[in-house]
Design a protein around this motif. Structure first.
Motif, PDB file in Angstrom:
ATOM      1  N   VAL A   1      25.125  19.044  28.257  1.00 31.01           N
ATOM      2  CA  VAL A   1      26.256  18.839  28.711  1.00 31.01           C
ATOM      3  C   VAL A   1      26.365  17.689  29.798  1.00 31.01           C
ATOM      4  CG1 VAL A   1      28.163  19.899  30.303  1.00 31.01           C
ATOM      5  CG2 VAL A   1      27.083  21.226  28.768  1.00 31.01           C
ATOM      6  N   ASN A   2      25.230  17.227  30.379  1.00 28.55           N
ATOM      7  CA  ASN A   2      25.125  16.217  31.730  1.00 28.55           C
ATOM      8  C   ASN A   2      24.891  15.205  30.820  1.00 28.55           C
ATOM      9  OD1 ASN A   2      24.889  18.541  33.416  1.00 28.55           O
ATOM     10  ND2 ASN A   2      22.894  18.867  33.141  1.00 28.55           N
ATOM     11  N   GLN A   3      24.427  14.833  29.699  1.00 29.43           N
ATOM     12  CA  GLN A   3      23.855  13.757  28.871  1.00 29.43           C
ATOM     13  C   GLN A   3      25.046  13.013  28.356  1.00 29.43           C
ATOM     14  OE1 GLN A   3      20.565  12.634  30.201  1.00 29.43           O
ATOM     15  NE2 GLN A   3      21.432  14.224  31.679  1.00 29.43           N
ATOM     16  N   TYR A   4      26.232  12.770  28.879  1.00 25.20           N
ATOM     17  CA  TYR A   4      27.385  12.086  28.265  1.00 25.20           C
ATOM     18  C   TYR A   4      27.221  10.536  28.412  1.00 25.20           C
ATOM     19  CZ  TYR A   4      28.902  12.523  33.190  1.00 25.20           C
ATOM     20  OH  TYR A   4      28.945  12.594  34.299  1.00 25.20           O
ATOM     21  N   LEU A   5      28.069   9.761  27.544  1.00 22.86           N
ATOM     22  CA  LEU A   5      27.834   8.328  27.573  1.00 22.86           C
ATOM     23  C   LEU A   5      26.465   7.836  27.292  1.00 22.86           C
ATOM     24  CD1 LEU A   5      30.670   7.335  30.283  1.00 22.86           C
ATOM     25  CD2 LEU A   5      30.882   7.643  27.913  1.00 22.86           C
ATOM     26  N   THR A   6      25.944   6.908  28.497  1.00 23.48           N
ATOM     27  CA  THR A   6      24.656   6.506  28.445  1.00 23.48           C
ATOM     28  C   THR A   6      23.590   6.924  29.018  1.00 23.48           C
ATOM     29  OG1 THR A   6      25.237   4.811  29.703  1.00 23.48           O
ATOM     30  CG2 THR A   6      25.375   3.941  27.546  1.00 23.48           C
ATOM     31  N   HIS A   7      23.922   8.065  29.812  1.00 23.49           N
ATOM     32  CA  HIS A   7      23.105   8.842  30.456  1.00 23.49           C
ATOM     33  C   HIS A   7      21.947   9.272  29.980  1.00 23.49           C
ATOM     34  CE1 HIS A   7      25.152   9.162  34.489  1.00 23.49           C
ATOM     35  NE2 HIS A   7      26.050   9.877  34.063  1.00 23.49           N
ATOM     36  N   TRP A   8      21.990   9.718  28.547  1.00 25.66           N
ATOM     37  CA  TRP A   8      20.893  10.351  27.911  1.00 25.66           C
ATOM     38  C   TRP A   8      19.724   9.286  27.596  1.00 25.66           C
ATOM     39  CZ3 TRP A   8      19.019   8.550  23.166  1.00 25.66           C
ATOM     40  CH2 TRP A   8      19.767   7.486  22.440  1.00 25.66           C
TER      41      TRP A   8
ATOM     42  N   LYS B   1      16.015  13.402  36.964  1.00 28.69           N
ATOM     43  CA  LYS B   1      17.165  12.986  37.017  1.00 28.69           C
ATOM     44  C   LYS B   1      18.182  13.517  37.695  1.00 28.69           C
ATOM     45  CE  LYS B   1      17.626  10.741  32.389  1.00 28.69           C
ATOM     46  NZ  LYS B   1      18.254  10.947  31.079  1.00 28.69           N
ATOM     47  N   PHE B   2      18.970  13.036  38.677  1.00 31.55           N
ATOM     48  CA  PHE B   2      20.266  13.622  39.324  1.00 31.55           C
ATOM     49  C   PHE B   2      21.170  14.352  37.991  1.00 31.55           C
ATOM     50  CE2 PHE B   2      20.738  10.704  42.908  1.00 31.55           C
ATOM     51  CZ  PHE B   2      20.076  11.467  43.815  1.00 31.55           C
ATOM     52  N   HIS B   3      21.674  15.215  38.562  1.00 29.54           N
ATOM     53  CA  HIS B   3      22.920  15.821  37.899  1.00 29.54           C
ATOM     54  C   HIS B   3      24.119  15.028  37.940  1.00 29.54           C
ATOM     55  CE1 HIS B   3      25.560  18.832  36.083  1.00 29.54           C
ATOM     56  NE2 HIS B   3      24.673  19.766  36.300  1.00 29.54           N
ATOM     57  N   PRO B   4      24.640  14.252  36.897  1.00 28.43           N
ATOM     58  CA  PRO B   4      25.699  13.227  37.184  1.00 28.43           C
ATOM     59  C   PRO B   4      27.014  13.763  37.664  1.00 28.43           C
ATOM     60  CG  PRO B   4      25.065  13.236  34.922  1.00 28.43           C
ATOM     61  CD  PRO B   4      24.206  14.317  35.529  1.00 28.43           C
ATOM     62  N   GLN B   5      27.375  14.903  37.346  1.00 27.77           N
ATOM     63  CA  GLN B   5      28.551  15.504  37.903  1.00 27.77           C
ATOM     64  C   GLN B   5      28.586  15.710  39.482  1.00 27.77           C
ATOM     65  OE1 GLN B   5      29.151  19.483  36.540  1.00 27.77           O
ATOM     66  NE2 GLN B   5      31.568  19.218  36.471  1.00 27.77           N
ATOM     67  N   MET B   6      27.480  16.180  40.060  1.00 26.55           N
ATOM     68  CA  MET B   6      26.984  16.157  41.511  1.00 26.55           C
ATOM     69  C   MET B   6      26.908  14.680  42.130  1.00 26.55           C
ATOM     70  SD  MET B   6      23.710  17.472  43.249  1.00 26.55           S
ATOM     71  CE  MET B   6      22.800  16.106  43.266  1.00 26.55           C
ATOM     72  N   ILE B   7      26.665  13.676  41.323  1.00 25.26           N
ATOM     73  CA  ILE B   7      26.975  12.425  41.959  1.00 25.26           C
ATOM     74  C   ILE B   7      28.370  11.939  41.856  1.00 25.26           C
ATOM     75  CG2 ILE B   7      26.124  10.053  41.644  1.00 25.26           C
ATOM     76  CD1 ILE B   7      24.086  12.237  42.625  1.00 25.26           C
TER      77      ILE B   7
ATOM     78  N   GLY C   1      15.723   5.035  39.980  1.00 26.38           N
ATOM     79  CA  GLY C   1      15.424   6.024  39.201  1.00 26.38           C
ATOM     80  C   GLY C   1      16.114   5.869  37.653  1.00 26.38           C
ATOM     81  N   SER C   2      16.529   6.548  36.893  1.00 26.42           N
ATOM     82  CA  SER C   2      17.042   6.470  35.700  1.00 26.42           C
ATOM     83  C   SER C   2      18.488   6.039  35.618  1.00 26.42           C
ATOM     84  CB  SER C   2      17.138   7.981  34.782  1.00 26.42           C
ATOM     85  OG  SER C   2      17.751   8.738  35.750  1.00 26.42           O
ATOM     86  N   GLY C   3      19.172   5.546  36.702  1.00 25.64           N
ATOM     87  CA  GLY C   3      20.340   5.051  37.047  1.00 25.64           C
ATOM     88  C   GLY C   3      21.585   5.929  37.039  1.00 25.64           C
ATOM     89  N   THR C   4      21.605   7.190  37.628  1.00 29.23           N
ATOM     90  CA  THR C   4      22.632   8.102  37.619  1.00 29.23           C
ATOM     91  C   THR C   4      23.540   7.675  38.455  1.00 29.23           C
ATOM     92  OG1 THR C   4      20.825   9.762  37.121  1.00 29.23           O
ATOM     93  CG2 THR C   4      23.134  10.677  37.389  1.00 29.23           C
ATOM     94  N   THR C   5      23.097   7.446  39.679  1.00 25.18           N
ATOM     95  CA  THR C   5      24.021   6.865  40.833  1.00 25.18           C
ATOM     96  C   THR C   5      24.896   5.780  40.251  1.00 25.18           C
ATOM     97  OG1 THR C   5      22.524   7.638  42.569  1.00 25.18           O
ATOM     98  CG2 THR C   5      24.327   6.159  43.040  1.00 25.18           C
TER      99      THR C   5
END
Ligand SMILES: C[S@@+](CC[C@H](N)C(=O)[O-])C[C@H]1O[C@@H](n2cnc3c(N)ncnc32)[C@H](O)[C@@H]1O
Length: 420
Positions: free
Chosen positions: A100-107, A114-120, A141-145
């Motif tokens: 669920v968290n790895q939408y768009l290019t997050h994956w 990695k951060f949880h993108p929804q939380m960010i 890191g992996s660019g979540t923010t």
């Protein structure tokens, strides 16, 4: 690979059916933990909403609301505002993975920690950042923010000591600007993957990538290669098959991104992602509107060993690179002392570059080393308060997962004291 449906009513990850009533806000179905409920309430508060939590904590009744459109565009934890879907609910439909968290290019790239993108997204709202403001993540890191800020129209400065992190953060956020060129190069690169009738000149895939003059396009193909190398090393997949499959998925994810930007008419934030050291930030005094970051958790993860194959592939000398990484130098008590010194410098730098009265969110946990719990959370709070930050919120967050070495981390929200 699961097929994604465009239709909101058929997205696999979410219960659908009933639409909430007119004056209601409905939480997304993946919201399960107390800390998420706490953040959901905080984001409503910071967007100036008066509300009451109802119906087993999943529905919020709106008591007073000035601008429902702003809520719909910004909220992270909600599915519907007054019967209409939020932007976030529509963004997360664009998902090429099973997570669920790895939408768009997050994956793109299997980065650990990695951060949880929804939380960010929620935290960016909670600390009051708006379109055009600048958020800093000195441990990108992996660019979540970066990706979450970009989606909200917030500009982001992302710094990391690891060239692999700089590369993946750039690829996730900047490939959207080079999509036509990326597609143009596809044939030229992929025909080098296996010897064939059309590839008699002996050039390798690396040669083809090196010929690309546009940096964003070159970075994209270098990343695709690293994702395939990692698939090969971790899952034993044949390199060529993994490369072709991942490249297809990466291109589709960037296309998804371009589509959702158009559909929701998003104004994307500007990205400035570069290699650097959190202990000496390349930024002016009081130049930043907010910080959202997660430093290395003491000695919890060895980022150098963890990504050794990719760093070597990028041409770096591991023992040289190790000298600059926080949390991996020295042994025993020396390692802890060095970590603490490095974190003090990093906190001082965050304080220096942040504007007065603005907020710094630091997500950090206590790790266990040599059988002892290292009190990194307490250390961070103590030192931050000593240099002029005030702790305004401390939220416990569980880390969910069977094999995690740590069970809990803390979301610390500090405000920089001083005159605005
Ligand atoms: C906990 S991770 C950040 C993960 C990130 N929040 C994400 O969502 O992917 C910590 C990061 O700090 C970086 N790091 C270690 N030492 C550093 C230094 N001296 N300056 C900047 N970054 C550093 C590591 O490369 C790693 O990417």
């Amino acid at each position: 690979m699961l097929q994604r449906a465009e239709d909101l009513d058929s997205f696999w990850a979410y219960r659908t059916g009933e639409l909430p009533q007119d004056n209601q806000l409905l939480l997304l179905d993946n919201v399960q933990f107390i800390y998420e409920l706490a953040l959901a309430q905080l984001e409503l508060q910071s967007l100036g909403v008066n509300f009451e939590v109802t119906n087993s904590l999943r529905e919020f009744k709106l008591l007073e609301l000035k601008d429902e459109e702003v809520l719909r565009r910004k909220l992270a934890y909600f599915k519907f505002v007054k019967g209409k879907p939020t932007d976030y609910f529509q963004i997360i439909q664009k998902n090429r993975t099973r997570s669920v968290n790895q939408y768009l290019t997050h994956w793109i790239y299997p980065y650990k920690g990695k951060f949880h993108p929804q939380m960010i997204r929620a935290l960016l709202n909670i600390i009051g950042l708006k379109q055009g403001d600048i958020v800093l993540d000195p441990f990108i890191g992996s660019g979540t923010t970066a990706l979450e800020a970009q989606l909200l129209g917030i500009n982001c400065v992302g710094i990391d000591i690891s060239p692999l992190c700089v590369l993946q953060s750039r690829v996730k956020t900047e490939s959207i600007e080079a999509l036509p060129q990326i597609r143009e190069w596809k044939e030229e690169v992929t025909k080098r993957i296996r010897p064939s009738l059309f590839n008699l000149d002996g050039k390798t895939i690396e040669d083809a990538i090196n010929l690309i003059s546009d940096e964003k396009v070159r970075d994209f193909y270098r990343m695709a290669k690293l994702v395939a190398i990692s698939d090969n090393a971790r899952r034993g997949r044949e390199f060529a098959t993994a490369f072709l499959k991942n490249l297809e998925l990466m291109i589709s994810s960037v296309l998804d991104y371009a589509e959702i930007v158009k559909k929701l008419n998003l104004k994307l934030g500007k990205m400035d992602i570069k290699a650097g050291d959190s202990r000496a930030l390349p930024l002016g005094k009081e130049s930043i509107d907010g910080i959202v970051t997660s430093p290395p958790y003491s000695i919890a993860l060895d980022y150098v060993s963890n990504d050794a194959h990719a760093l070597k592939e990028l041409g770096y000398n591991l023992s040289e690179i190790r000298e600059e990484f926080i949390g991996v130098r020295g042994k025993g008590q020396t390692r802890i002392d060095l970590y603490n010194e490095d974190m003090k410098k990093s906190l001082e730098e965050m304080f220096r570059v942040l504007k007065p009265k603005k907020y710094a969110v630091i997500v950090i946990g206590n790790a266990t080393y040599l059988g002892q719990e290292i009190k990194t959370v307490e250390f961070t709070i103590d030192y931050a308060e000593k240099i002029g930050f005030k702790l305004v919120k401390n939220i416990d967050k569980i880390i969910f997962g069977l094999y995690n070495v740590m069970q809990k981390e803390n979301i610390l929200i500090f405000q920089k004291e001083g005159m605005p």
